[in-house]
Write a protein that holds these residues in place. Structure first.
Motif, PDB file in Angstrom:
ATOM      1  N   PHE A 195       8.579  -2.595   4.173  1.00  0.00           N
ATOM      2  CA  PHE A 195       7.697  -3.747   4.294  1.00  0.00           C
ATOM      3  C   PHE A 195       6.900  -3.583   5.584  1.00  0.00           C
ATOM      4  O   PHE A 195       7.430  -3.089   6.590  1.00  0.00           O
ATOM      5  CB  PHE A 195       8.491  -5.051   4.383  1.00  0.00           C
ATOM      6  N   VAL A 251      -2.282  -9.119  -0.056  1.00  0.00           N
ATOM      7  CA  VAL A 251      -1.192 -10.013   0.347  1.00  0.00           C
ATOM      8  C   VAL A 251      -1.731 -11.404   0.658  1.00  0.00           C
ATOM      9  O   VAL A 251      -1.166 -12.424   0.231  1.00  0.00           O
ATOM     10  CB  VAL A 251      -0.446  -9.438   1.570  1.00  0.00           C
ATOM     11  N   ALA A 256      -1.071  -8.395  -5.923  1.00  0.00           N
ATOM     12  CA  ALA A 256      -0.373  -7.126  -5.713  1.00  0.00           C
ATOM     13  C   ALA A 256      -1.029  -6.058  -6.578  1.00  0.00           C
ATOM     14  O   ALA A 256      -1.707  -6.369  -7.553  1.00  0.00           O
ATOM     15  CB  ALA A 256       1.111  -7.261  -6.065  1.00  0.00           C
ATOM     16  N   HIS A 263       6.678  -8.436  -6.654  1.00  0.00           N
ATOM     17  CA  HIS A 263       6.565  -8.772  -5.240  1.00  0.00           C
ATOM     18  C   HIS A 263       6.765 -10.251  -4.954  1.00  0.00           C
ATOM     19  O   HIS A 263       6.732 -10.671  -3.786  1.00  0.00           O
ATOM     20  CB  HIS A 263       5.170  -8.391  -4.748  1.00  0.00           C
ATOM     21  N   ASP A 266       8.953 -11.453  -2.098  1.00  0.00           N
ATOM     22  CA  ASP A 266       8.863 -10.697  -0.847  1.00  0.00           C
ATOM     23  C   ASP A 266       8.727 -11.644   0.352  1.00  0.00           C
ATOM     24  O   ASP A 266       8.217 -12.766   0.214  1.00  0.00           O
ATOM     25  CB  ASP A 266       7.667  -9.754  -0.876  1.00  0.00           C
ATOM     26  N   ARG A 272       4.165  -4.236   0.758  1.00  0.00           N
ATOM     27  CA  ARG A 272       5.000  -3.096   0.397  1.00  0.00           C
ATOM     28  C   ARG A 272       4.190  -1.820   0.623  1.00  0.00           C
ATOM     29  O   ARG A 272       3.046  -1.714   0.188  1.00  0.00           O
ATOM     30  CB  ARG A 272       5.431  -3.179  -1.065  1.00  0.00           C
ATOM     31  N   HIS A 296       2.493   0.260  -2.570  1.00  0.00           N
ATOM     32  CA  HIS A 296       3.514  -0.220  -3.508  1.00  0.00           C
ATOM     33  C   HIS A 296       4.682   0.741  -3.393  1.00  0.00           C
ATOM     34  O   HIS A 296       4.641   1.704  -2.616  1.00  0.00           O
ATOM     35  CB  HIS A 296       2.965  -0.258  -4.937  1.00  0.00           C
TER      36      HIS A 296
END
Length: 312
Positions: A195, A251, A256, A263, A266, A272, A296
């Motif tokens: 992350f 984000v 995503a 996600h 998250d 990611r 990703h």
């Protein structure tokens, strides 16, 4: 004189007769044109209805075929997961994965939680959906092991056209734990699934990508993070900086790559990444991002974001 008078008196009647005949012909022609126009209009309407009917039949057929394909994919992938979890043997599990020979080699040396045993826990696969990628259609699914272990499956068709499990994505594979790398142990270069988070500015606002922190994901608990890296400096105008900017734009928009839904749990405002990191041999706390491999954790060679070109 009488003859001339008689002749003159018949001419208006002749003119009236000719005029009446001309009008009759004109009305006949007009009526015929209107009739032909009506026929053409009806033919066009009929063709349009026929075209719409064929299009409707085609869309229904395509929908039915897509439904069958989806059902077949679900059954195949559900069987893969059941077989994968039923055995703790790496040799058996590797055969069910994407690129099995390479995956087996990684399994043998993997230092993380490889989901070795299920301990008889109940497993469910409540979600299953398509995603479209530049590498073709794939399937993703969120499974639950017991009450608190969340498993994120990505299914990719192998070279034989059969569905397989992306094991690297499942276990968040890295060449070594981030905590070990940050401690100055092991090779000075490694590839990691992490992350990433932007450091806040001096006044607390969200910063740009010039100061980045990387976090080790916790297996089976996507909302939590483990060990973290020291602050990493990035030039926002560099290729790495532009890729990171594109990743964080997704984000910030709560989106995503490829529309994946894996996600959704998250940590807030984290992206990611798959990255290649290099550690300074003389100062282990000094780490640089040598390359952003993807935005990703999937095992496909595609960034997953659109990167703006460098300014001249």
């Amino acid at each position: 004189m009488n003859r001339r008078t008689s002749s003159g008196s018949n001419r208006p009647d002749e003119l009236r007769a000719k005029s009446s005949k001309a009008k009759s012909i004109a009305w006949f022609v007009l009526g015929w044109i209107l009739f032909l126009g009506f026929v053409v209009w009806m033919v066009n309407i009929s063709r349009q209805q026929g075209s719409d009917s064929l299009a409707g039949q085609k869309s229904v057929t395509e929908l039915a075929e897509s439904g069958r394909e989806f059902q077949e994919a679900y059954q195949a992938c559900h069987g893969l997961v059941a077989s994968f979890l039923a055995s703790a043997a790496s040799e058996h599990r590797a055969k069910l994965t994407y690129q099995p020979d390479e995956t087996l080699r990684k399994m043998v040396n993997f230092q993380g939680d490889g989901l070795v045993g299920t301990d008889g826990e109940e497993f469910t696969l409540p979600t299953f959906r398509w995603i479209e990628t530049p590498k073709g259609r794939m399937c993703e699914s969120i499974g639950m092991m017991g009450e608190d272990r969340r498993l994120e499956f990505l299914f990719i068709k192998n070279h034989e056209g059969e569905w397989s499990i992306d094991w690297d994505n499942l276990v968040r594979y890295s060449t070594q734990p981030l905590s070990v790398f940050v401690a100055g142990e092991g090779p000075e270069v490694g590839e990691f699934r992490v992350f990433a988070r932007r450091r806040a500015g001096s006044s607390g606002e969200q910063g740009d990508v010039s100061r980045i922190m990387l976090f080790e994901p916790r297996p089976w608990s996507p909302a939590e993070t483990g060990s973290r890296s020291p602050e990493i400096l990035v030039d926002p105008e560099s290729e790495t900086g532009r890729i990171l900017t594109a990743a964080f734009e997704l984000v910030d928009d709560e989106e995503a790559p490829y529309g994946t839904e894996l996600h959704e749990e998250d940590p807030y405002s984290m992206a990611r990444l798959r990255v290649r990191l290099r550690r300074d041999p003389e100062n282990p706390k000094r780490i640089e991002i040598e390359e952003v491999l993807a935005c990703h954790w999937f095992s496909i060679d595609d960034l997953g974001v659109r990167v703006e070109p460098a300014e001249d």
